[in-house]
Design a protein around this motif. Sequence first.
Motif: not given
Length: 303
Positions: A112, A129-135, A138, A220-221, A224
């Motif tokens: 990551c 990409c998906y993981h980094e959005r919800i990591c 961050e 975010a987890c 939306t």
Amino acid sequence: MRYGGVEGVKRRRLVVEESSTSTVSNSSNVIETVSEREAPAGETSVFDLDLLDCTICTEPLAAPIYQCENGHVACASCSKLTKNVCPSCKQPTGSIRCLALEKLIESLKVKCKYYSLGCSEMVKFSDKCYHERICSWEPLACPFPECSFQGQYNFFQEHVKLRHGDNWAPLVPETDVSFFMKPTDRYYMLFDKGIYFMVHRRKSSLGDMCYLSLPKVLSACYGTGTSFHYKMEIKTVSNVDGATLSSFKVDAHCCNEDSKASSIPKDGFLIVPEDRSVEVSVLFLPPRLSPKFGNSSLRWGDP
Ligand SMILES: [Zn+2]
Ligand SMILES: [Zn+2]
Ligand SMILES: [Zn+2]
Ligand SMILES: [Zn+2]
Ligand SMILES: [Zn+2]
């Protein structure tokens, strides 16, 4: 160490390591590959992860991958958009799959981009990409305006306790939580393990508008549109002796913000006089909700 293309590594089963010197600020997309059968000090290869991006749309390639007779590759959506004609050489692309590249991508695991900040997860290239959005590692910007703090999700409670004075309270599901807001207090944070709510008090033409939201950066987890049912009562109190003057109630849902924190709710708010201190009581009700993704052990509302 030598540099090569994808071909340079094709005969080995590889564990792919990001260069140990990489940091979040290092935008270099170069990864170092180390054969499982060799000691880490042995022969290694390096190739550029950008090679695994579609040359047409620049998105990371994912199966199915198509190629023309001359070997130019295209992702499925680009192949469709170009009506199965290779933009480089005008040969047809539609029916020839590039299975070697698909297999390589399927087996590729990468670190990551928040590795240097503490995320130890090895994620599939196609899930990066998906993981980094919800990591949860961050760095997130604090939702209090005029606060420049950036930190990881897991450390936000400590930050709020340390830096936001009296503008926060711990939250207990199905239990009333009460607190005061002065006319100058615009934000108040409520939190429990893994969840944060923001109480807003903002000026409007009718008076101060009070409502709750889930700060986007910290929720975010939950995905939306996730909504939490709550009841809120606001009592205006005398600025002199703290006596209750009037009371307002609302039964509403608060949603995960899908746009900027400045968006104004259409309902579920209370209007209070702008020059009054208020006592706010909030009660969150079942059903309990699990996040749609991210830390699946996190389920707000469990005892
Ligand atoms: Zn593409
Ligand atoms: Zn071509
Ligand atoms: Zn074949
Ligand atoms: Zn991560
Ligand atoms: Zn802050």
